[in-house]
Design a protein around this motif. Structure first.
Motif, PDB file in Angstrom:
ATOM      1  N   UNK A   1      87.929  -2.767 -38.587  1.00 19.17           N
ATOM      2  CA  UNK A   1      89.302  -3.244 -38.764  1.00 19.17           C
ATOM      3  C   UNK A   1      90.268  -2.073 -38.685  1.00 19.17           C
ATOM      4  N   UNK A   2      91.369  -2.278 -37.969  1.00 13.26           N
ATOM      5  CA  UNK A   2      92.405  -1.263 -37.840  1.00 13.26           C
ATOM      6  C   UNK A   2      93.710  -1.817 -38.384  1.00 13.26           C
ATOM      7  N   UNK A   3      94.404  -1.007 -39.171  1.00 11.77           N
ATOM      8  CA  UNK A   3      95.687  -1.422 -39.724  1.00 11.77           C
ATOM      9  C   UNK A   3      96.777  -0.574 -39.103  1.00 11.77           C
ATOM     10  N   UNK A   4      97.781  -1.220 -38.539  1.00 21.56           N
ATOM     11  CA  UNK A   4      98.935  -0.511 -37.995  1.00 21.56           C
ATOM     12  C   UNK A   4     100.136  -0.818 -38.865  1.00 21.56           C
ATOM     13  N   UNK A   5     101.276  -0.369 -38.448  1.00 21.41           N
ATOM     14  CA  UNK A   5     102.479  -0.618 -39.223  1.00 21.41           C
ATOM     15  C   UNK A   5     103.021  -2.023 -39.067  1.00 21.41           C
ATOM     16  N   UNK A   6     102.408  -2.818 -38.182  1.00 18.95           N
ATOM     17  CA  UNK A   6     102.914  -4.162 -37.951  1.00 18.95           C
ATOM     18  C   UNK A   6     102.617  -5.064 -39.141  1.00 18.95           C
ATOM     19  N   UNK A   7     103.555  -5.939 -39.451  1.00 18.44           N
ATOM     20  CA  UNK A   7     103.403  -6.822 -40.595  1.00 18.44           C
ATOM     21  C   UNK A   7     102.189  -7.717 -40.515  1.00 18.44           C
ATOM     22  N   UNK A  12      96.822  -9.341 -42.524  1.00 21.02           N
ATOM     23  CA  UNK A  12      95.409  -9.581 -42.220  1.00 21.02           C
ATOM     24  C   UNK A  12      94.507  -8.697 -43.090  1.00 21.02           C
ATOM     25  N   UNK A  13      94.892  -7.433 -43.249  1.00 18.15           N
ATOM     26  CA  UNK A  13      94.083  -6.513 -44.053  1.00 18.15           C
ATOM     27  C   UNK A  13      94.065  -6.934 -45.517  1.00 18.15           C
ATOM     28  N   UNK A  14      95.209  -7.328 -46.027  1.00 20.71           N
ATOM     29  CA  UNK A  14      95.276  -7.752 -47.423  1.00 20.71           C
ATOM     30  C   UNK A  14      94.476  -9.028 -47.645  1.00 20.71           C
ATOM     31  N   UNK A  15      94.500  -9.911 -46.665  1.00 22.10           N
ATOM     32  CA  UNK A  15      93.701 -11.124 -46.765  1.00 22.10           C
ATOM     33  C   UNK A  15      92.217 -10.815 -46.745  1.00 22.10           C
ATOM     34  N   UNK A  16      91.839  -9.805 -45.960  1.00 23.46           N
ATOM     35  CA  UNK A  16      90.427  -9.432 -45.859  1.00 23.46           C
ATOM     36  C   UNK A  16      89.888  -8.876 -47.173  1.00 23.46           C
ATOM     37  N   UNK A  17      90.761  -8.346 -48.021  1.00 24.74           N
ATOM     38  CA  UNK A  17      90.310  -7.859 -49.330  1.00 24.74           C
ATOM     39  C   UNK A  17      89.766  -8.989 -50.193  1.00 24.74           C
ATOM     40  N   UNK A  21      82.859 -12.187 -47.887  1.00 25.71           N
ATOM     41  CA  UNK A  21      81.840 -11.234 -47.444  1.00 25.71           C
ATOM     42  C   UNK A  21      82.202  -9.827 -47.917  1.00 25.71           C
ATOM     43  N   UNK A  22      81.289  -9.212 -48.644  1.00 23.94           N
ATOM     44  CA  UNK A  22      81.574  -7.879 -49.185  1.00 23.94           C
ATOM     45  C   UNK A  22      81.761  -6.852 -48.077  1.00 23.94           C
ATOM     46  N   UNK A  23      81.056  -7.027 -46.951  1.00 23.77           N
ATOM     47  CA  UNK A  23      81.189  -6.071 -45.849  1.00 23.77           C
ATOM     48  C   UNK A  23      82.600  -6.099 -45.268  1.00 23.77           C
ATOM     49  N   UNK A  24      83.203  -7.273 -45.232  1.00 24.90           N
ATOM     50  CA  UNK A  24      84.573  -7.398 -44.728  1.00 24.90           C
ATOM     51  C   UNK A  24      85.547  -6.751 -45.709  1.00 24.90           C
ATOM     52  N   UNK A  25      85.324  -6.986 -46.996  1.00 23.57           N
ATOM     53  CA  UNK A  25      86.198  -6.382 -48.006  1.00 23.57           C
ATOM     54  C   UNK A  25      86.093  -4.862 -47.972  1.00 23.57           C
ATOM     55  N   UNK A  26      84.875  -4.366 -47.776  1.00 26.45           N
ATOM     56  CA  UNK A  26      84.667  -2.922 -47.698  1.00 26.45           C
ATOM     57  C   UNK A  26      85.415  -2.332 -46.506  1.00 26.45           C
ATOM     58  N   UNK A  27      85.303  -2.981 -45.359  1.00 24.69           N
ATOM     59  CA  UNK A  27      85.996  -2.508 -44.154  1.00 24.69           C
ATOM     60  C   UNK A  27      87.503  -2.551 -44.331  1.00 24.69           C
ATOM     61  N   UNK A  28      87.992  -3.577 -45.008  1.00 23.24           N
ATOM     62  CA  UNK A  28      89.432  -3.698 -45.232  1.00 23.24           C
ATOM     63  C   UNK A  28      89.944  -2.564 -46.113  1.00 23.24           C
ATOM     64  N   UNK A  29      89.204  -2.262 -47.178  1.00 25.86           N
ATOM     65  CA  UNK A  29      89.616  -1.168 -48.064  1.00 25.86           C
ATOM     66  C   UNK A  29      89.603   0.162 -47.327  1.00 25.86           C
TER      67      UNK A  29
END
Length: 225
Positions: A1-7, A12-17, A21-29
């Motif tokens: 997962x990549x986070x840019x400055x776009x809203x 999406x990243x905050x939702x993934x937290x 799935x713990x692997x998704x939460x880990x990638x989001x963090x």
């Protein structure tokens, strides 16, 4: 997962937290920590309070340390007063990683003697990291009131914290060795053994200390020296 400055990426990243799935939460963090943004601080702190997986919690802490202290410190100081034990524990852990001395006043006696073992253990470790020069003896005096508490893992955490305080802990340990409580005396003896010989296994040191206390040695709780 990549986070840019776009809203949309941030949402999406905050939702993934919160993904199941713990692997998704880990990638989001990881992604959030790699692209710090003030908008993430509050949600990261909130997630720390409820995240069930240790590895994810550790990544959340790492992500918080990647943000400016000015943004994280106020929220972490609020969390150590939370009614939720995990919130207190994880906030304390994060404060130990941030290492900002302004957090020291928040490490209260109430936290150092918290009824929840995990909170107390984290508070002990954090206190040793943050204690100002000259305050070590006062901290040791509070920590020794917890000698004899909990199981072996909890007792080891306390002994390590006391040992890390160095020679300033000696008077407090000497007092604890004269406690009427045999568990306190044994724990104090085991801690002193670790202080003098860091390579000693704690389980062995504690069992040996219990044997000595049972035989009436090591000041025997009767005011000996």
């Amino acid at each position: 997962m990549t986070v840019t400055g776009h809203g949309t990426d941030a949402v999406r990243a905050l939702g993934a937290l919160r993904d199941e799935r713990s692997s998704v939460r880990l990638s989001a963090a990881l992604a959030i920590g790699s692209t710090p943004d003030q908008r993430f601080v509050g949600p990261l702190v909130e997630r720390c309070a409820v995240e069930p997986e240790f590895l994810v919690r550790d990544m959340l802490t790492w992500a918080l340390t990647r943000h400016p202290v000015a943004d994280t410190l106020p929220l972490l100081l609020r969390e150590v007063r939370s009614e939720r034990a995990q919130a207190r524990s994880q906030a304390l852990h994060t404060l130990s990683k941030v290492g900002d001395p302004r957090a020291w006043p928040a490490i209260t006696r109430a936290l150092l003697t918290d009824a929840d073992d995990e909170v107390a253990r984290t508070a002990w470790r954090t206190a040793v990291v943050l204690v100002p020069e000259g305050e070590e003896a006062a901290l040791a005096a509070v920590l020794v009131t917890q000698l004899g508490r909990g199981g072996q893992e909890t007792q080891l955490s306390l002994s390590r914290a006391l040992v890390d305080l160095g020679s300033t802990v000696v008077p407090a340990l000497d007092t604890a060795r004269r406690s009427p409580d045999p568990d306190v005396r044994a724990h104090a003896l085991a801690t002193e053994r670790l202080r003098n010989d860091p390579d000693t296994g704690f389980a062995f040191a504690l069992e040996e200390a219990k044997r000595v206390v049972a035989l009436g040695g090591a000041d025997s709780g009767e005011g000996g020296s």
